[in-house]
Design an enzyme around this catalytic site. Structure first.
Site, PDB file in Angstrom:
ATOM      1  NE  ARG A  48      68.082   0.600  20.356  1.00 29.03           N
ATOM      2  CZ  ARG A  48      67.765   1.142  21.275  1.00 29.03           C
ATOM      3  NH1 ARG A  48      68.244   0.508  23.211  1.00 29.03           N
ATOM      4  NH2 ARG A  48      67.473   1.690  21.402  1.00 29.03           N
ATOM      5  CE  LYS A 157      56.440  18.785  13.233  1.00 30.86           C
ATOM      6  NZ  LYS A 157      55.994  17.384  12.831  1.00 30.86           N
ATOM      7  CG  HIS A 187      57.779  18.255   5.823  1.00 29.21           C
ATOM      8  ND1 HIS A 187      56.595  18.302   7.386  1.00 29.21           N
ATOM      9  CD2 HIS A 187      56.928  17.954   5.113  1.00 29.21           C
ATOM     10  CE1 HIS A 187      56.229  18.254   6.471  1.00 29.21           C
ATOM     11  NE2 HIS A 187      55.496  18.027   5.715  1.00 29.21           N
ATOM     12  CE  LYS A 191      53.556  20.862   3.148  1.00 34.51           C
ATOM     13  NZ  LYS A 191      52.939  19.278   2.481  1.00 34.51           N
ATOM     14  CD  GLU A 225      47.227  16.289   8.411  1.00 33.27           C
ATOM     15  OE1 GLU A 225      48.632  16.642   8.460  1.00 33.27           O
ATOM     16  OE2 GLU A 225      47.434  15.970  10.009  1.00 33.27           O
ATOM     17  CG  ASP A 244      52.520  16.241  14.873  1.00 34.12           C
ATOM     18  OD1 ASP A 244      53.594  16.269  14.516  1.00 34.12           O
ATOM     19  OD2 ASP A 244      51.341  15.962  14.175  1.00 34.12           O
ATOM     20  CG  HIS A 249      53.960  21.798   9.738  1.00 34.79           C
ATOM     21  ND1 HIS A 249      55.404  21.898   9.925  1.00 34.79           N
ATOM     22  CD2 HIS A 249      53.757  20.910  10.289  1.00 34.79           C
ATOM     23  CE1 HIS A 249      55.823  20.388   9.468  1.00 34.79           C
ATOM     24  NE2 HIS A 249      54.564  20.008  10.010  1.00 34.79           N
ATOM     25  CE  LYS A 339      47.574  14.914  13.071  1.00 37.41           C
ATOM     26  NZ  LYS A 339      48.184  14.796  11.584  1.00 37.41           N
TER      27      LYS A 339
HETATM   28  C1  BG6 Z   1      53.934  15.970  10.429  1.00 37.88           C
HETATM   29  C2  BG6 Z   1      53.227  15.735  11.059  1.00 37.88           C
HETATM   30  O1  BG6 Z   1      54.646  16.800  10.156  1.00 37.88           O
HETATM   31  O2  BG6 Z   1      53.431  16.763   8.784  1.00 37.88           O
HETATM   32  C3  BG6 Z   1      52.223  15.338  10.670  1.00 37.88           C
HETATM   33  O3  BG6 Z   1      54.074  15.274  12.429  1.00 37.88           O
HETATM   34  C4  BG6 Z   1      50.947  15.816   9.620  1.00 37.88           C
HETATM   35  O4  BG6 Z   1      50.612  15.040  11.999  1.00 37.88           O
HETATM   36  C5  BG6 Z   1      51.992  16.308   8.143  1.00 37.88           C
HETATM   37  O5  BG6 Z   1      49.816  14.912   8.925  1.00 37.88           O
HETATM   38  C6  BG6 Z   1      51.210  16.599   7.008  1.00 37.88           C
HETATM   39  O6  BG6 Z   1      52.861  16.915   6.178  1.00 37.88           O
HETATM   40  P1  BG6 Z   1      52.264  16.722   5.100  1.00 37.88           P
HETATM   41  O7  BG6 Z   1      53.393  17.652   4.443  1.00 37.88           O
HETATM   42  O8  BG6 Z   1      52.324  15.119   4.472  1.00 37.88           O
HETATM   43  O9  BG6 Z   1      50.761  17.217   4.579  1.00 37.88           O
END
Ligand code: BG6
Length: 477
Positions: A48, A157, A187, A191, A225, A244, A249, A339
């Protein structure tokens, strides 16, 4: 690979977002630069922003250089890539913009470019239903594709925010596209070390016979993380850590560790086995949840932009899963994700049972240091095996030592990054590393059972740079 791919158009919804600039545009550029893409392809950004094609090209250049500068290794080629970018202004709620999108798609020159369409939804989950609905109204759905060519849709996702919304979204998607046209992306499945889990298990005769409840004591999956929510307050308030990370994952890693060998290496055979594992994950009740789940929230989370001052959203979770199936009955699968923890690490530790007697224990020490297989996913991409060995000297005592394989030192070639690989798979039509409807819905059933059992109990606060709430130790043992 490029020889096998048809010319195509990618249409990116959420083209102004972070993911597009950090991952999607750089990945398409690099795939083209490495010769993986066909001669004619286009990328259409949808949003937009009221931009012209030229304005959008400058915007992408600037954003990619700000957010992902290391991905651009040849500026002339990047400029060439940018000339393939186009922009269509679409008010996502209104069908008119989608007719304009249809016209822009059909503007393409080059055989097949306008017939082979990959829609990429890099948007918050709440926008997906409206987009899918309007694509159909504008004649862009997968089921109304012309007889030649293909149409596919990639959905980022998190896929929905609970079971109900995921079922609704799946229903809408399946009215518009066939399951074989739908790519639910996680994703993590792109990996290299995650793809290696199956290879490690099923191509090595020495591990697979031991990979069950008779020899394995427990499995621990950690996705930690050290950074916080990185400005994604509004999103986190909706998803929480469970939505999340664990729903996707985390449970996907668990499925790869616990699945049965597939009958063949086809996407459906593999996805069948993963779905079976998820079906066997025991759901949580208000009785079981307290000994099995601890949720935490880092101190300072409530001060983040977009976060409610009294938020009860979790930023860390420790969960003990049980799988009710023949192979894993009685083996706990511990999962910890969060986190603002002490360090950034994703790894899976498989701990084996001790031998029935330990002749070599030092008095006063634990009677056995169990064998472990440690699969490092990131930052280290490793496989380590821990075993006991005789300490040099007169005494007959054991010390734990490690044998380690490291992708970076063992192979000269670098693997593809997750987005390179998964984009290429989606364009080529390989669904192996995308999540099927049954798995996504079952994963939400598991998460919903935790949320319902926990009710409105507040998560426990934990200091930044710690390992989460201290009470999370109560789930072990
Ligand atoms: C994402 C999450 O799918 O994956 C994030 O939304 C997370 O919160 C991230 O930090 C981690 O992925 P990667 O590959 O950067 O470690």
């Amino acid at each position: 690979m490029s020889g096998h791919l048809d010319n195509f158009t990618i249409i990116i919804f959420g083209a102004g977002g972070d993911l597009a600039s950090r991952k999607l545009f750089p990945s398409v550029y690099q795939l083209a630069r490495w010769g993986h893409l066909p001669p004619a392809y286009r990328v259409i950004g949808v949003g937009r922003a009221g931009q012209s094609h030229e304005g959008f090209r400058s915007f992408v250049k600037e954003r990619v250089m700000a957010l992902s500068p290391e991905s651009i290794d040849d500026h002339d080629r990047f400029d060439e890539f940018c000339n393939r970018l186009f922009y269509v202004n679409v008010d996502l709620d209104k069908v008119e913009g989608y007719h304009a999108l249809h016209d822009e798609i059909m503007n393409a020159r080059g055989e097949g470019v306008c017939n082979n369409l990959l829609f990429y939804l890099s948007t918050p989950p709440s926008l997906a239903p409206g987009i899918v609905h309007n694509l159909v109204l504008a004649g862009l759905g997968g089921r109304n594709r012309p007889c030649s060519g293909w149409r596919k849709i990639v959905v980022e996702k998190p896929f929905g925010h609970d079971l109900k919304s995921a079922v609704e979204l799946n229903g809408l998607l399946e009215d518009a596209f066939e399951e074989r046209q739908i790519y639910r992306i996680d994703h993590y499945l792109g990996k290299e070390p995650v793809q290696n889990i199956m290879v490690f298990r099923f191509s090595n005769g020495m591990f697979e016979p031991l990979w069950n409840r008779q020899y394995i004591e427990q499995v621990q999956i950690t996705i930690a993380e050290e950074f916080g929510i990185r400005g994604r307050g509004a999103y986190y308030e909706e998803a929480g850590l469970l939505g999340d990370i664990i729903q996707n994952h985390g449970l996907q890693l668990l499925a790869a560790i616990a699945m049965e060998p597939p009958v063949e290496l086809s996407p459906e055979a593999i996805r069948d086995e993963k779905a079976k594992v998820l079906r066997s994950v025991r759901l949580f009740s208000s009785e079981s949840v307290h000994g099995s789940v601890v949720l935490g929230q880092y101190e300072g989370y409530r001060l983040e932009k977009g976060v409610a001052a009294d938020s009860r959203v979790e930023t860390c979770a420790s969960v003990k899963f049980h799988l009710d199936n023949w192979r894993w009955s009685g083996v706990p699968f511990y999962m910890k994700a969060g986190k603002s923890l002490s360090r950034t690490v994703t790894e899976i530790v498989i701990t084996f049972k001790c031998p029935p007697q330990n002749f070599y224990a030092i008095s006063g020490a634990p009677s056995c240091t169990p064998n472990q297989v440690i699969l490092g996913i990131q930052p280290d991409e490793t496989v380590a095996i821990r075993f006991g060995t005789k300490r040099p000297g007169e005494e007959m005592v054991t010390d734990p030592v490690f044998m380690k394989f490291d992708y970076r030192t063992s192979f000269a070639e670098k693997g593809l990054t997750p987005y390179h690989r998964l984009l290429l798979d989606a364009i080529a039509g390989d669904q192996m590393n995308f999540i099927r409807r049954d798995s996504v819905e079952r994963s939400w059933t598991v998460i919903d059972s935790i949320r319902e059992a926990i009710g409105d109990e507040a998560p426990e606060p934990y200091p930044v740079n710690s390992w989460g709430p201290e009470s999370s130790v109560r789930i072990y043992g």
